[in-house]
Design a protein around this motif. Sequence first.
Motif, mmCIF file in Angstrom:
data_model
loop_
_atom_site.group_PDB
_atom_site.id
_atom_site.type_symbol
_atom_site.label_atom_id
_atom_site.label_comp_id
_atom_site.label_asym_id
_atom_site.label_seq_id
_atom_site.Cartn_x
_atom_site.Cartn_y
_atom_site.Cartn_z
ATOM 1 N N TYR A 1 -6.134 5.007 -5.329
ATOM 2 C CA TYR A 1 -5.650 4.213 -6.465
ATOM 3 C C TYR A 1 -6.566 3.022 -6.717
ATOM 4 O O TYR A 1 -6.901 2.712 -7.867
ATOM 5 N N ALA B 1 0.675 4.012 -2.820
ATOM 6 C CA ALA B 1 0.413 5.412 -2.487
ATOM 7 C C ALA B 1 1.400 6.332 -3.195
ATOM 8 O O ALA B 1 1.024 7.378 -3.741
ATOM 9 N N GLN C 1 0.549 6.464 -6.874
ATOM 10 C CA GLN C 1 -0.635 7.296 -7.084
ATOM 11 C C GLN C 1 -0.262 8.779 -7.059
ATOM 12 O O GLN C 1 -0.688 9.563 -7.916
ATOM 13 N N ASP D 1 0.821 -1.208 0.000
ATOM 14 C CA ASP D 1 0.000 0.000 0.000
ATOM 15 C C ASP D 1 0.859 1.264 0.000
ATOM 16 O O ASP D 1 0.511 2.263 -0.637
ATOM 17 N N LEU E 1 -4.101 7.703 -0.015
ATOM 18 C CA LEU E 1 -3.624 7.698 -1.398
ATOM 19 C C LEU E 1 -3.786 6.322 -2.039
ATOM 20 O O LEU E 1 -4.205 6.209 -3.198
ATOM 21 N N ALA E 2 -3.453 5.278 -1.301
ATOM 22 C CA ALA E 2 -3.597 3.921 -1.839
ATOM 23 C C ALA E 2 -5.066 3.595 -2.098
ATOM 24 O O ALA E 2 -5.407 2.968 -3.112
ATOM 25 N N LEU F 1 -0.886 7.938 3.616
ATOM 26 C CA LEU F 1 -0.506 7.001 2.559
ATOM 27 C C LEU F 1 -1.647 6.018 2.282
ATOM 28 O O LEU F 1 -1.875 5.643 1.122
#
Length: 440
Positions: free
Chosen positions: A292, A256, A259, A252, A288-289, A285
């Motif tokens: 995605y 992140a 992304q 992840d 962000l993951a 983070l």
Amino acid sequence: MTVPLDYSKPDGDTIAIALLRVKATGERIGSLVVNPGGPGASGMAAAASISPDFRKTDLGKRFDLVGFDPRGIGASEPTVKCLSNQERDKERLDLDVDTSDAGLAQTEEENKAYAEKCASGTKFGASMLANMGTRDVVKDMDVLRSALGDAKLSYVGYSYGTRIGTEYAETFPQNVRALILDGAVDPTQDQLTSLVAQGAGFQKAFNSFVEWCKGKGACPLDGDANKSFRELTTPLIDKPAPAGDRQLSYTDAITAAIQALYSEQLWPLLLNGLNELRQGRGNTLMTLADAYYDRDGDGNYSTITDAFSAVHCVDDQRLTDKAALTDAARRYKEAAPFLDDGRPAGAALDSCAFWPAPVTGETKPPKAEGIPPLLVISTTGDPATPYEAGVNLAKALNSRLLTFEGNQHTVFLQGQQCVDQAGVKYLIDLQLPADGTRCA
């Protein structure tokens, strides 16, 4: 819009393609169809997101803006469905970084099970999976062109959407009016070469991020930035970081970063996330993951990841040469040292090697015969579809290249005036920008 599941059986089962249209406000030329790529992303969502910038230009007066969710994707029915929300969360914690023989064998068993779940979890099963490829999407798009009442297609394709546009132009050259291909997939590279080139693209974007980060005064990537990044992230392999009531895995954290490197607008979030990680927290983070993977706050995932696999597995040739895969994994680490986890290079067969449907696509340079000049846009600092890919596509299609000097993935109708003006003039007047045009 109703289309055949299998175009070789026009009287057989049918599927539904979901559409969204924003109508022209002035003297209408026709429809402008958009696809955001992925594969697996929603064209309806893309149309909605670019609509404000679209309406600011003369395109909003002259064209209906039309987004469609390709077959098996988004609001189209049925959708490809492989994993439940809970299974997807669990999958993100399964790192698959063990490159021993036993580790690779376990990963392959998981990939085989994933392919089987895609068939069992999707309506029409293997028949749906067999007809998910670009070959079929371009046929749907020509049905859409006809249903919209347009004699010829005007189209904007981003990222993988450039592959759809290219294949449409090859399949229906007589039906092409104007195509903008932004963030090109390189037609001259095989999959493994393309993968390594993408690694180099992300390294270039990471280097640009580092330069920006070090000017901010609170950058955790001091000294050797590649090493600093690895020192922050690789401990997550053995011990994930808390992120609210969830755990941020190594995978992840890398996702992140990937992304965030798609756009300079996300760089502040990546900086904040890395500083949090230095303090032992993974909240930013994880956000962000989640973006995605298209996971919402309630833990629900879209089907973008499953659809990505479904299209890729029938579009591209199976990769079963383990020596070649291992060599590509080694070259990828060399091309993107910030992503090197320190483990020996190794590669398991992916889910496509076990896919319950045949390959329907071809990897070959496109032919420009009968295709009018198109506009290809390529960004110098594009991490996902590196600049040279656009150069190669424009050359292969005997089309015009517009260069944008920046750090992001795709650019048209995203507020860059120079690019937008050139694209709008081409779509309305069919007038291409001058050869060698560069925007910054």
